[in-house]
Design an enzyme around this catalytic site. Structure first.
Site, PDB file in Angstrom:
ATOM      1  CG  LEU A 635      -1.958  -1.124   1.285  1.00 48.28           C
ATOM      2  CD1 LEU A 635      -2.704  -1.080   2.614  1.00 48.28           C
ATOM      3  CD2 LEU A 635      -2.944  -1.029   0.131  1.00 48.28           C
ATOM      4  CD  GLU A 710       3.224  -9.640  14.085  1.00 44.35           C
ATOM      5  OE1 GLU A 710       2.762  -9.604  15.220  1.00 44.35           O
ATOM      6  OE2 GLU A 710       2.637  -9.138  13.126  1.00 44.35           O
TER       7      GLU A 710
END
Length: 743
Positions: A635, A710
């Site tokens: 994004l 993560e």
């Protein structure tokens, strides 16, 4: 027409953060504000026989000292204390009774007119205990390991799958074998912003709570249940969070204590924790793992066994996905995985960036490297030899998996083809040089969420959802999604979050916020667009009177005809027909469970690392590293790169520095400060590079995104450990790799 998704837009909240406009939980003012200071237990197990509070109460300006002896009656049953991230068991209840369950447990709250007074008065309080023998040493209690209790949490953290094939037979027959124990110590989150809660006591007992949390609705749920309050009387606000890493997923005890004091005294109260008290709740659990791998001479894996034993508290069964990754990454036909817990006299461990993933995958990837060295095969080639497009645990195909490209592009950028595979053979002056690599994997998930989109009378778009931004860039990417969906200039779009009065969203963690809340923002803006289109059709002499939804598009704050974009009506003109009122739409986004259940959904990475090891002193320095990530649609390359870089830095920290040291004589974490709990500083970080591999995924969510919070950390510790081996010829299987282990 400007498109913002996919562009490196700078953080829309950046100016507020660097100018001080952004306010955090301990910075909100309220008239007549009181201050609380928490007193922590000196022992790890036993009971309080007496708390001497008289001297503190005689200090002018001290209002009250709350203990288990004078706290009000509350909803003490288990269900009332559950939160969105609670594991199975009986949650900790501050000031419940005289019992002490762990060292550092909050046992009293001093409330005074000033912070300094509360702190001083706390020093006058004496506590007498009946001490019991405690157990905090995981390694000394491995024989007590048992299966975890299953609960609702096991839906998100499934237990190990059933064995496949016959591991014992396949391993005994394997010509190439590796079997080793891997250990890592406990770690604490240590975000820059320490935990604090400011409770503003309002008319009729309503509460406005400024809390450090990764989910305002979660804190609202907790307070409402414990204190028996209607949701409408509890508002939780957390617009900015100074780092969380998982520590704010569960409500921490300062929230309970601040609310208790405010309700009892009918005044506003702030309770802030010290850095030392940040070590008295939640941590990444210490874990011991045993891994055995069997392979043919050509490197084909035939057998995998991965066993893990982790610590938990005596009152809750905190679990992580530690061993399951072995079955997801490698298609060995004979696999046996197990995960057990040892209850200790510590606080319940807590999710910490890549929980379980950065515990289990590094151990596995070190074992794979050992296997490659023993078989005389390049570590990348061995992984390609055992590549799979299916998750063997679920026997489902991956919705997308561009891990091969991660290996190829990462190796090319790093220069892996020039690697010397002989340990201790490469030098640079007085230092030994080693190269290592490893694979990373994490879940790509989406949950349900709601969002509201409002077009104001002046033509501005306001979008909101009760999610959080713990520094990941949520404010920015949601603004980009909203702007693109309704074709608005980004400067005319404002995204708001962190307020329990906003549409419901889950806690921010597990790398699912971009997919979860992003999908809700997209749906809300699409639904608002449909409403605006219908309004435009009803306008006098509307050019869209006979148009269908597929005939139009949104661009430059206008609705335009696809076959003739010059024919357009501005959104401001449309909302102007609404009688001076804004136009709004609140929508819910839910995953396409029927379609998603047909696939395994993960984000993948490959990390390549170079280390220098001083031959005399055993000090290790990561001189350069490359991480290649297959993370679906990116994004915002700038915020995405920042996430991966942050993960890489933490991977260096986990591999070489980070460790919470328990003194088992006292059952207490002793290095409870940033002076003694070591994390990287600028001088520790050298050349870090990030590659985003193109990956298209139409299954994971409507945006095609995979979370990146993560994945950046997961492969790094093993890549570093493997590089240290190549540099020194010594395998260190206990993290962190400190100089004493190399000397």
């Amino acid at each position: 027409m400007t498109k913002y998704v996919g562009k490196p837009i700078s953080r829309v909240d950046g100016v507020a953060k660097v100018t001080g406009k952004a306010k955090y939980a301990a910075e909100f003012k309220s008239p007549d504000l009181l201050y609380g200071w928490v007193i922590s237990s000196d022992i790890a197990k036993g009971a309080i026989t007496h708390i001497h509070t008289a001297d503190a109460l005689q200090v002018p300006g001290v209002v009250q000292v709350f203990t288990h002896e004078n706290r009000p009656g509350l909803a003490w049953f288990d269900l009332s204390y559950k939160d969105q991230d609670a594991p199975p068991g009986s949650p900790f209840r501050p000031l419940h009774d005289a019992e002490v369950k762990y060292s550092g447990q909050p046992i009293a709250l001093v409330v005074a007119e000033t912070f300094e007074l509360a702190r001083y008065a706390a020093s006058l309080i004496r506590v007498e205990y009946k001490v019991e023998e405690h157990a905090t040493d995981l390694h000394a209690n491995l024989s007590k390991a048992r299966d975890p209790k299953l609960g609702v949490a096991s839906l998100l953290k499934p237990p190990p799958p059933k064995p496949r094939g016959d591991f014992e037979k396949a391993f005994s027959e394997a010509p190439v074998q590796v079997s080793a124990k891997y250990v890592h110590s406990a770690e604490h989150h240590n975000p820059m912003e320490m935990f604090a809660t400011t409770v503003v006591y309002e008319k009729k007992g309503k509460l406005t709570i400024y809390d450090k949390t990764q989910g305002a609705p979660n804190s609202q749920l907790y307070v409402s249940q414990v204190f028996g309050l209607p949701f409408k009387d509890v508002r939780v606000i957390s617009s900015y969070v100074g780092g969380g890493f998982g520590s704010g997923l569960r409500p921490q005890y300062q929230l309970f204590l601040a609310v208790l004091a405010a309700r009892q005294l009918k005044r506003s109260v702030r309770v802030s924790l010290t850095r030392q008290q940040m070590f008295t709740f939640g941590h990444r659990p210490a874990t011991v793992q045993h891994i055995s791998l069997g392979a043919l001479n050509d490197g084909t894996l035939t057998a995998i066994r991965h066993d893990a034993i982790a610590e938990t508290s005596q009152f809750e069964d905190y679990t992580e996905i530690v061993v399951n990754w072995s079955g997801m990454l490698y298609p060995a036909p004979n696999t046996k995985l197990s995960y057990k817990l040892v209850p200790l006299d510590v606080y319940t461990p807590l999710d910490m960036r890549a929980p379980g993933g950065v515990t289990g995958v590094p151990a596995l990837e070190c074992a794979i490297d050992e296997l490659a060295h023993q078989a005389g095969i390049d570590p990348v080639e061995l992984r390609l030899k055992n590549y799979t497009d299916r998750d063997m645990n679920s026997d489902l195909p991956y919705s997308s998996k561009e891990l091969r490209e991660c290996f190829r592009q990462g190796a090319e950028r790093f220069g892996w083809s020039n690697r010397n595979p002989t340990p201790r053979s490469t030098r640079r002056g007085h230092t030994l040089i080693g190269w290592g690599m490893a694979t990373g994997i994490w879940d790509a998930t989406q949950g349900p969420a709601r969002a509201e989109a409002v077009l104001t009378v002046n033509g501005k778009l306001r979008v909101s959802s009760a999610t959080a931004d713990i520094g990941t860039g949520t404010y920015t990417i949601m603004t980009q999604i909203a702007a693109d969906t309704l074709g608005m200039p980004i400067e005319d779009v404002l995204f708001k979050l962190g307020d329990s009065d906003m549409p419901l969203a889950p806690i921010q963690g597990g790398s699912w916020t971009a997919a979860t809340v992003g999908s809700a923002v997209k749906v809300a803006c699409e639904d608002l667009g449909k409403k605006l289109f219908k309004m435009a059709q009803k306008m006098k002499n509307s050019p869209f009177a006979n148009a269908k939804p597929d005939d139009i598009f949104f661009a430059d704050a206008h609705i335009r005809l696809k076959n003739d974009p010059a024919i357009a009506v501005s959104l401001r003109e449309i909302v102007g027909q609404n009688g001076g009122r804004a136009v709004s739409e609140t929508s819910t986004s839910t995953p396409d469970f029927l379609e998603q259940r047909k696939y395994a959904r993960s984000v993948h990475s490959a990390a390549f690392v170079e280390v220098e090891v001083d031959e005399d002193f055993g000090t290790v320095r990561v001189t350069r590293a490359v991480t290649a990530v297959a993370g679906g649609r990116i994004l915002n390359p700038k915020t995405a790169r920042s996430q991966i870089l942050g993960g890489m830095v933490w991977g260096i920290s986990k591999a070489l520095e980070e460790e919470s040291v328990l003194d088992h004589q006292f059952g207490r974490f002793m290095n409870h400060s940033l002076a003694e709990y070591h994390v990287p500083v600028n001088a520790d970080i050298q050349d870090l590079d990030v590659i985003f591999v193109d990956e298209s995924d139409t299954i994971v969510n409507p945006l095609g995104v995979k979370g990146l919070g993560e994945i950046g950390i997961i492969a790094m510790p093993a890549a570093i450990a493997n590089a240290v081996f190549l540099a020194t010829g010594k395998r260190v299987r206990e993290l962190p790799i400190t100089l004493d282990k190399l000397l």
